[in-house]
Structures are given as C-alpha cells and as structure tokens.
Design a protein around this motif. Structure first.
Motif, PDB file in Angstrom:
ATOM      1  N   ALA A 132       0.599  -1.336  -0.025  1.00 25.19           N
ATOM      2  CA  ALA A 132      -0.091   0.166  -0.323  1.00 25.19           C
ATOM      3  C   ALA A 132       0.707   1.094   0.037  1.00 25.19           C
ATOM      4  O   ALA A 132       0.499   2.031  -0.670  1.00 25.19           O
ATOM      5  CB  ALA A 132      -1.176   0.036   1.428  1.00 25.19           C
ATOM      6  N   LYS A 133       1.865   1.218   0.830  1.00 27.62           N
ATOM      7  CA  LYS A 133       2.807   2.403   0.793  1.00 27.62           C
ATOM      8  C   LYS A 133       3.408   2.529  -0.515  1.00 27.62           C
ATOM      9  O   LYS A 133       3.487   3.902  -0.896  1.00 27.62           O
ATOM     10  CB  LYS A 133       3.852   2.430   1.941  1.00 27.62           C
ATOM     11  N   HIS A 134       3.864   1.512  -1.053  1.00 26.86           N
ATOM     12  CA  HIS A 134       4.822   1.785  -2.381  1.00 26.86           C
ATOM     13  C   HIS A 134       3.604   2.125  -3.541  1.00 26.86           C
ATOM     14  O   HIS A 134       4.048   3.082  -4.335  1.00 26.86           O
ATOM     15  CB  HIS A 134       5.068   0.289  -2.972  1.00 26.86           C
ATOM     16  N   VAL A 135       2.214   1.746  -3.509  1.00 25.93           N
ATOM     17  CA  VAL A 135       1.415   2.311  -4.336  1.00 25.93           C
ATOM     18  C   VAL A 135       0.828   3.528  -4.197  1.00 25.93           C
ATOM     19  O   VAL A 135       1.070   4.315  -5.149  1.00 25.93           O
ATOM     20  CB  VAL A 135       0.040   1.205  -4.317  1.00 25.93           C
ATOM     21  N   LEU A 136       0.833   4.067  -3.075  1.00 24.52           N
ATOM     22  CA  LEU A 136       0.627   5.383  -2.696  1.00 24.52           C
ATOM     23  C   LEU A 136       1.710   6.392  -3.416  1.00 24.52           C
ATOM     24  O   LEU A 136       1.361   7.512  -3.794  1.00 24.52           O
ATOM     25  CB  LEU A 136       0.161   5.598  -1.268  1.00 24.52           C
ATOM     26  N   ALA A 137       2.838   5.870  -2.985  1.00 26.90           N
ATOM     27  CA  ALA A 137       3.897   6.681  -3.551  1.00 26.90           C
ATOM     28  C   ALA A 137       4.406   6.893  -4.922  1.00 26.90           C
ATOM     29  O   ALA A 137       4.472   7.925  -5.412  1.00 26.90           O
ATOM     30  CB  ALA A 137       5.436   6.129  -2.716  1.00 26.90           C
ATOM     31  N   ASP A 138       3.894   5.633  -5.626  1.00 27.85           N
ATOM     32  CA  ASP A 138       4.012   5.674  -7.143  1.00 27.85           C
ATOM     33  C   ASP A 138       2.825   6.567  -7.544  1.00 27.85           C
ATOM     34  O   ASP A 138       3.103   7.223  -8.624  1.00 27.85           O
ATOM     35  CB  ASP A 138       3.942   3.988  -7.262  1.00 27.85           C
ATOM     36  N   ALA A 139       1.501   6.358  -6.944  1.00 22.13           N
ATOM     37  CA  ALA A 139       0.599   7.435  -7.486  1.00 22.13           C
ATOM     38  C   ALA A 139       1.003   8.759  -7.536  1.00 22.13           C
ATOM     39  O   ALA A 139       0.743   9.501  -8.408  1.00 22.13           O
ATOM     40  CB  ALA A 139      -0.635   6.936  -6.795  1.00 22.13           C
ATOM     41  N   LYS A 140       1.262   9.136  -6.253  1.00 23.04           N
ATOM     42  CA  LYS A 140       1.791  10.525  -6.013  1.00 23.04           C
ATOM     43  C   LYS A 140       2.876  10.981  -7.008  1.00 23.04           C
ATOM     44  O   LYS A 140       2.395  12.182  -7.472  1.00 23.04           O
ATOM     45  CB  LYS A 140       2.244  10.626  -4.564  1.00 23.04           C
ATOM     46  N   GLU A 141       4.045  10.232  -7.244  1.00 24.33           N
ATOM     47  CA  GLU A 141       4.910  10.523  -7.917  1.00 24.33           C
ATOM     48  C   GLU A 141       4.436  10.679  -9.598  1.00 24.33           C
ATOM     49  O   GLU A 141       4.995  11.503 -10.388  1.00 24.33           O
ATOM     50  CB  GLU A 141       5.994   9.159  -7.996  1.00 24.33           C
ATOM     51  N   ARG A 142       3.413   9.844  -9.853  1.00 23.90           N
ATOM     52  CA  ARG A 142       2.793   9.813 -11.335  1.00 23.90           C
ATOM     53  C   ARG A 142       1.656  10.686 -11.323  1.00 23.90           C
ATOM     54  O   ARG A 142       1.038  10.964 -12.435  1.00 23.90           O
ATOM     55  CB  ARG A 142       2.257   8.307 -11.701  1.00 23.90           C
ATOM     56  N   GLY A 143       1.313  11.501 -10.461  1.00 26.56           N
ATOM     57  CA  GLY A 143       0.119  12.449 -10.391  1.00 26.56           C
ATOM     58  C   GLY A 143      -1.148  11.842 -10.717  1.00 26.56           C
ATOM     59  O   GLY A 143      -2.151  12.326 -11.195  1.00 26.56           O
ATOM     60  N   LEU A 144      -1.309  10.500 -10.106  1.00 25.31           N
ATOM     61  CA  LEU A 144      -2.641  10.055 -10.155  1.00 25.31           C
ATOM     62  C   LEU A 144      -3.463  10.134  -8.855  1.00 25.31           C
ATOM     63  O   LEU A 144      -2.703  10.273  -7.750  1.00 25.31           O
ATOM     64  CB  LEU A 144      -2.296   8.284 -10.404  1.00 25.31           C
ATOM     65  N   LEU A 145      -4.676   9.750  -8.839  1.00 23.78           N
ATOM     66  CA  LEU A 145      -5.375   9.622  -7.685  1.00 23.78           C
ATOM     67  C   LEU A 145      -5.868   8.238  -7.409  1.00 23.78           C
ATOM     68  O   LEU A 145      -6.345   7.824  -8.384  1.00 23.78           O
ATOM     69  CB  LEU A 145      -6.876  10.646  -7.835  1.00 23.78           C
ATOM     70  N   ILE A 146      -5.908   7.833  -6.209  1.00 27.25           N
ATOM     71  CA  ILE A 146      -6.583   6.432  -5.808  1.00 27.25           C
ATOM     72  C   ILE A 146      -7.868   6.271  -5.784  1.00 27.25           C
ATOM     73  O   ILE A 146      -8.572   7.447  -5.086  1.00 27.25           O
ATOM     74  CB  ILE A 146      -5.724   6.168  -4.473  1.00 27.25           C
ATOM     75  N   LEU A 147      -8.237   5.412  -6.493  1.00 26.53           N
ATOM     76  CA  LEU A 147      -9.806   5.141  -6.195  1.00 26.53           C
ATOM     77  C   LEU A 147      -9.810   3.675  -5.422  1.00 26.53           C
ATOM     78  O   LEU A 147      -9.708   2.755  -5.964  1.00 26.53           O
ATOM     79  CB  LEU A 147     -10.543   5.010  -7.473  1.00 26.53           C
ATOM     80  N   PRO A 148      -9.865   3.780  -3.975  1.00 28.47           N
ATOM     81  CA  PRO A 148      -9.894   2.481  -3.292  1.00 28.47           C
ATOM     82  C   PRO A 148     -11.132   1.585  -3.079  1.00 28.47           C
ATOM     83  O   PRO A 148     -11.701   1.667  -2.017  1.00 28.47           O
ATOM     84  CB  PRO A 148      -9.387   3.085  -1.952  1.00 28.47           C
ATOM     85  N   VAL A 149     -11.155   0.763  -3.961  1.00 27.49           N
ATOM     86  CA  VAL A 149     -12.539  -0.003  -4.209  1.00 27.49           C
ATOM     87  C   VAL A 149     -11.806  -1.192  -3.135  1.00 27.49           C
ATOM     88  O   VAL A 149     -13.084  -1.759  -2.422  1.00 27.49           O
ATOM     89  CB  VAL A 149     -12.700  -0.678  -5.632  1.00 27.49           C
TER      90      VAL A 149
END
Length: 100
Positions: A55-72
């Motif tokens: 989860a920490k990795h995905v959040l950091a990667d999304a932030k770096e790529r300018g993506l917003l998480i949709l946590p289903v």
C-alpha cells in the motif's frame, strides 16, 4: 524478502515476490485515476506487514505519477482510514466516503 515491488503493467498489478510466493495489488488505470481493486497476500505470508508495504509503495508511486487513488479494495480503504495522512492521494469522492 526481495526489496523490489514491481508494477506488472501487462497484468495490471503491483507484485512483491517473497520466496516462491507473490503478493499483489491489482488495479485499473484510467488517468488520472488509479482504481485499486484487490490486495492479495498468500496465507503463508499473512501477518508480516506485506499488504501495508505494498500500500505504501502504491501510494508513493501514484503520487509521483500524479494519479488519484480510487480505493475499491477493502484492505486499501481500511489502510487509508488508518493513515489519513495519505488523503491527498485519494480522489475527493472517496475521501468523503472514507471520512478522511
């Protein structure tokens, strides 16, 4: 445990290999949104913090790529509720749903 979490774009999942087992976070990407659909950790690896590490990795990667998480994914939703410091990475609609 290997230190590398790999984004397997062909299978639409982040992978963390531990021995001969693989823990994964599956997703659907529709920029600027990254929908997290499932977190799967093999039973033999449960209780080692692997899902949180992913989860920490995905959040950091999304932030770096300018993506917003949709946590289903239920795990991801619960993780975000426990860690509201990541609220800025979450789509505003889901922030409201999760109360973060």
């Amino acid at each position: 445990m290997t230190d590398e979490i790999h984004d397997n774009k062909d299978l639409k999942r982040y992978e963390l290999k531990v021995g001969d087992q693989v823990a994964v976070v599956t997703y659907n990407l529709s920029e600027p949104n990254l929908m997290i659909t499932e977190t799967l950790v093999p039973e033999a690896l449960e209780g080692q913090g692997i899902a949180s590490r992913l989860a920490k990795h995905v959040l950091a990667d999304a932030k770096e790529r300018g993506l917003l998480i949709l946590p289903v994914c239920p795990f991801f939703s619960a993780y975000l509720q426990k860690h509201p410091e990541h609220a800025e990475a979450v789509h505003p609609t889901y922030r409201g749903i999760l109360g973060i």
